[in-house]
Design a protein around this motif. Structure first.
Motif, short mmCIF file in Angstrom:
data_model
loop_
_atom_site.label_atom_id
_atom_site.label_comp_id
_atom_site.label_asym_id
_atom_site.label_seq_id
_atom_site.Cartn_x
_atom_site.Cartn_y
_atom_site.Cartn_z
N GLU A 1 0.74 -1.06 0.02
CA GLU A 1 0.08 0.03 0.01
C GLU A 1 0.91 1.06 0.09
O GLU A 1 1.99 1.18 0.41
N PRO A 2 0.40 2.29 -0.38
CA PRO A 2 1.16 3.47 -0.40
C PRO A 2 1.42 3.94 1.15
O PRO A 2 0.76 3.47 2.01
N MET A 3 2.52 4.49 1.20
CA MET A 3 3.13 4.84 2.67
C MET A 3 3.55 6.32 2.81
O MET A 3 4.40 6.57 1.81
N ALA A 4 2.97 6.90 3.92
CA ALA A 4 3.62 8.33 4.08
C ALA A 4 4.08 8.43 5.62
O ALA A 4 3.24 8.06 6.44
N HIS A 5 5.24 8.34 5.61
CA HIS A 5 6.08 8.13 6.94
C HIS A 5 6.89 9.24 7.06
O HIS A 5 7.68 10.05 6.30
N TYR A 6 6.76 9.93 8.44
CA TYR A 6 7.54 11.08 8.88
C TYR A 6 7.49 10.92 10.52
O TYR A 6 6.41 10.84 11.16
N GLY A 7 8.85 10.69 11.04
CA GLY A 7 9.11 10.62 12.35
C GLY A 7 8.32 9.23 12.95
O GLY A 7 8.29 8.39 12.39
N PRO A 8 7.60 9.65 14.01
CA PRO A 8 6.72 8.67 14.57
C PRO A 8 5.40 8.07 14.14
O PRO A 8 4.57 7.51 14.63
N PHE A 9 5.11 8.69 12.72
CA PHE A 9 3.81 8.62 12.20
C PHE A 9 3.91 7.80 10.91
O PHE A 9 4.78 8.01 9.93
N VAL A 10 3.38 6.92 10.55
CA VAL A 10 3.23 5.99 9.49
C VAL A 10 1.70 5.98 8.97
O VAL A 10 1.07 5.02 9.55
N MET A 11 1.47 6.82 7.89
CA MET A 11 0.17 6.40 7.40
C MET A 11 0.12 6.32 5.83
O MET A 11 1.22 5.62 5.34
N ASN A 12 -0.97 6.33 5.28
CA ASN A 12 -1.09 6.22 3.73
C ASN A 12 -1.05 7.29 2.92
O ASN A 12 -0.49 7.09 1.82
N THR A 13 -1.35 8.42 3.39
CA THR A 13 -1.53 9.46 2.46
C THR A 13 -0.88 10.83 3.15
O THR A 13 -0.55 10.63 4.32
N ARG A 14 -0.44 11.73 2.62
CA ARG A 14 0.08 13.02 3.23
C ARG A 14 -1.11 13.71 4.09
O ARG A 14 -0.78 14.23 5.29
N ASP A 15 -2.43 13.70 3.43
CA ASP A 15 -3.27 14.16 4.33
C ASP A 15 -3.60 13.40 5.77
O ASP A 15 -3.94 14.00 6.80
N GLU A 16 -3.40 11.97 5.58
CA GLU A 16 -3.39 11.46 7.03
C GLU A 16 -2.29 11.62 7.79
O GLU A 16 -2.42 11.70 9.00
#
Length: 321
Positions: free
Chosen positions: A281-296
């Motif tokens: 699945e697409p992954m949007a990861h920054y620091g301690p957050f790992v989501m699927n989209t930039r909006d999430e």
């Protein structure tokens, strides 16, 4: 190392690789760079520089230590948020306290694993106990981040505490290895870890001169990380040593072998073997957050700043430093 080892591996159930299987080749051997985490404890970034297509569903893994602290030196992490994935903390030596903003957590000791599903989010702290800070002592473990599929990213946070004595102990076909199955299935044997994304997580101690061949699900990826010692990986015998990560290719069995002579710091090859079913699945990861989209991802930051991931308990002591 390690803290818990059966006295006689020959009495353990034996794991047999398929005789007509396809051995997994070694695609790469990477050396983990070192750094510092939290309040300054040393780590090796096991997955640094490895293409995510070989890691999925894993995100990152740190080897914490191995370090023998003097009195006053043990360190942890300050309060920090998590959302969208699971942290697996496997402590080989030492003691660590985990707490969160919802009142969860616990203490993990040598040989224990704490499996924290952050899910929809919480604030979290990891700190050595006061007695360890006062006395100093050995500290060594790993922390693995496991992604959650989109359907489970906002689930309610939960913990699994896996005591060192409750893992599934096995041995290789020749009885020359101790296999600690923390999660997943290995030749019909189940580890105690309950996972949302199917994975296998093993800590193997391979005696000098011994070869360990394990069956491995063909739909899983496969990685190895050398905690201590030196040896070879794959049927093509690629050299590997402490602090290196092995990326395996496709197949349904994997092979590691310990050198006949180990260095003075270890009596055997200590290696983590892990793999899982890719989420893809697409992954949007920054620091301690790992989501699927930039909006999430932005929503996770907004929720954290608004206090919706919880607040630090007013009675909570600060981490020991």
């Amino acid at each position: 190392m390690p803290a818990i080892t059966p006295t006689d591996p020959l009495t353990l159930p034996r794991v047999h690789a398929p005789t007509d299987g396809t051995p997994r080749p070694v695609l790469a051997v990477n050396t983990a760079p070192s750094g510092f985490e939290g309040e300054g404890f040393p780590v090796h970034r096991a997955f640094a520089g490895i293409n995510y297509k070989h890691l999925d569903p894993f995100i990152m893994m740190d080897q914490m230590g191995e370090v023998d602290y003097e009195a006053g030196e043990p360190r942890g992490t300050p309060w920090h948020p998590h959302r969208g994935f699971e942290t697996v903390t496997y402590l080989i030596d030492g003691t660590f306290i985990h707490r969160d903003s919802h009142g969860g957590g616990g203490t993990i000791n040598s040989g224990d694993t704490q499996w924290m599903t952050a899910g929809s989010g919480l604030l979290h702290i990891e700190t050595p106990p006061e007695e360890l800070v006062m006395s100093g002592g050995l500290f060594h473990g790993i922390q693995l981040w496991v992604n959650l599929p989109a359907a489970h990213k906002m689930m309610t946070p939960r913990y699994q505490d896996i005591g060192g004595g409750s893992v599934t102990y096995l041995t290789g076909a020749d009885g020359g290895s101790v296999i600690r199955l923390i999660a997943g299935d290995l030749d019909g044997n189940e580890g105690p870890g309950i996972t949302h994304t199917p994975i296998t997580l093993v800590h193997a101690t391979v005696s000098p001169g011994t070869e360990l061949v394990l069956p491995w699900r063909a739909d899983f990826n496969a990685l190895g990380y050398v905690l201590a010692g030196n040896g070879y990986a794959g049927a093509d015998r690629r050299p590997m040593h402490t602090g290196q990560t092995v990326v395996f290719g496709a197949g349904d069995s994997l092979t590691v072998r310990a050198d006949a002579k180990q260095d003075s710091r270890t009596e055997a090859l200590e290696v983590l073997l892990l793999g899982g079913e890719p989420i893809r699945e697409p992954m949007a990861h920054y620091g301690p957050f790992v989501m699927n989209t930039r909006d999430e991802l932005q929503q996770a930051f907004d929720d954290f700043q608004a206090g919706r991931l919880g607040v630090i308990p007013s009675t909570e002591r600060i981490p020991h430093t």
